[in-house]
Design a protein around this motif. Sequence first.
Motif, short mmCIF file in Angstrom:
data_model
loop_
_atom_site.label_atom_id
_atom_site.label_comp_id
_atom_site.label_asym_id
_atom_site.label_seq_id
_atom_site.Cartn_x
_atom_site.Cartn_y
_atom_site.Cartn_z
N GLY A 31 0.61 -1.11 0.01
CA GLY A 31 0.41 0.35 0.10
C GLY A 31 0.43 1.20 0.20
O GLY A 31 0.73 1.97 -0.41
N LYS A 32 1.92 1.01 0.71
CA LYS A 32 3.23 2.27 0.11
C LYS A 32 3.70 2.72 -0.98
O LYS A 32 4.36 1.38 -1.66
N PRO A 33 3.65 3.59 -1.48
CA PRO A 33 4.09 3.42 -3.08
C PRO A 33 5.64 3.30 -3.35
O PRO A 33 5.83 2.84 -4.01
N GLU A 34 6.57 3.01 -2.12
CA GLU A 34 8.01 2.95 -1.90
C GLU A 34 7.89 1.89 -2.38
O GLU A 34 9.17 1.69 -3.10
N ASN A 35 7.42 1.40 -2.06
CA ASN A 35 7.39 -0.43 -2.07
C ASN A 35 7.11 -1.31 -3.19
O ASN A 35 7.60 -2.11 -3.64
N GLU A 92 11.61 -2.24 -9.52
CA GLU A 92 12.72 -1.84 -9.95
C GLU A 92 13.10 -3.22 -10.11
O GLU A 92 14.50 -3.61 -10.88
N ALA A 93 12.52 -3.76 -9.09
CA ALA A 93 13.35 -5.73 -8.61
C ALA A 93 13.41 -6.56 -10.11
O ALA A 93 14.24 -7.34 -10.58
N ILE A 94 11.49 -5.93 -10.62
CA ILE A 94 11.63 -6.74 -12.00
C ILE A 94 11.99 -6.63 -12.64
O ILE A 94 12.78 -7.44 -13.74
N ALA A 95 12.68 -4.99 -13.32
CA ALA A 95 13.59 -4.85 -14.18
C ALA A 95 14.57 -5.44 -13.89
O ALA A 95 15.56 -5.99 -15.23
#
Length: 524
Positions: free
Chosen positions: A21-25, A31-34
């Motif tokens: 629910g937190k945008p930073e997460n 980023e990890a997917i990329a």
Amino acid sequence: MTTTPINEIKPYANEPFTDFGKPENVEAMKEAIAKVKSELGRNYPLKVGGQKIETEAKITSVNPGNVDEVIGFVSKADREVAERAMQAALATFETWKKVPARERAEYLFKAARLMRERKHEFSALMLLESGKNYVEADVDTAEAIDFMEFYAREMIRLSTIDETMPLAKIPGEDNRLTYIPLGVGVVIPPWNFPLAICVGMTTAAIVSGNTVLLKPASTTPVIAHKFVEMMEEVGLPAGVINYIPGSGAEVGDFLTTHPKTRFVSFTGSKEVGLRINKLAADTAPGQIWIKRVVAEMGGKDGIVVDETADLDAAAAAIAASAFGFQGQKCSAGSRAIIVESVYDEVAERVVKLTEQLQIGLPELNFASGPVIDNVSYARILDYIEIGKSEGTLLTGGAKAPGNGYYIQPTVFGDVSPKARIMQEEIFGPVLALAKAKDWREAIDMYNDTEFGLTGSYFSADEDRIAEALETVHCGNLYVNRKCTGALVGVHPFGGFNMSGTDSKAGGYDYLLLFTQAKLTSRKA
């Protein structure tokens, strides 16, 4: 090896889940997917002893949500490689079994810390290889960390049990009970929890002092390879874990029947589990022990709802249990048995919740993603056709759009307790609703199955709950909550009947399955 002082080992606590629910997460996961996507299509070797082995035959791991995307090409073991792995494991066992339990546990503590640092990266790879959404992948990785933390502490406890739970004393004798490792084991984890269960089964065996031949599922071999690489990174000696993905009919059967195999740890289908149990029961020439089989073989789990229950909570639990990770959990609640006076109301709410599930690519974090592969896809669609003749189709019932194995979450109503979709494990997004005249008949209908893994009972009546706790026959029974989501150390997991050997993964007796108790008695 430097080990953490015993007084500095923190009490066990479950790994927290990520709040998406937190945008930073969310951004961190993207980023990890990329990052993971930039590494797709690599070749992954077998690992036998200290050697990397490339084979001509490959397993092609494909993204089930986008079948044009190859996760990686994994070398495929044959019997010759399997035999080499067995010999490497046997040789390593002679030294590994002598490593103190505290030192073996330290490898798990280090690996848990490293996985925690790279949590999103592990989850992202699993998301692409198995089709889990953000939450399901995150929970899987958290459970893998939990298993390592929990089993490390458990091995320390078992190694000091003579001090913490001493035997009764008699004059003139010094008696001690110790738990020693078994030998070389074959570890065969499933694809549906391709990190957590793989890590749990493997680390339980090695922290107990055994060496293993790890044969991951052919649909999810890359995430298993990433785990093995991490264990190498923390310094685990070569040969303790030997990574040999390959055919079950060739490599699996060969190792199960091998005279030097001491135990087989398996999680998967009933049919394969029974085959392993049968093969392992035969004594091969040169075999000097009875092989131990630890098996978790699935279920036909259900939720019982009586007329006193909180119907909103019950409907939400039914939908979550049935359709989390597309119903591809051995704990999935693929049956709901509802007392007739509230059946229509509960069914209506379940259908409404089901129809709110949006289907699409896991990397875009849709609630419902693909099933694992074309074989599962075809089998589940066949069961849906069977269901159309066994009940009333309330929602779903067809393929879903997308360049992958997408199926609409499907609910059938008014299903007979003897119907195939009420009796057979489908392992997909298919839910059957049945009607009972009263709560006791509902429990009888729940128990009318060859399985016995998880179940839930929804009621506000304490006397009924007390009776249900005694009479609902399954290994993990939950009251007024969903039947999925067991936590390590909180809900030891394993089931009855054709659900397996009730091995209770994540429980305080699990490591005993990978050890043997030795009593020594010395005259004082």
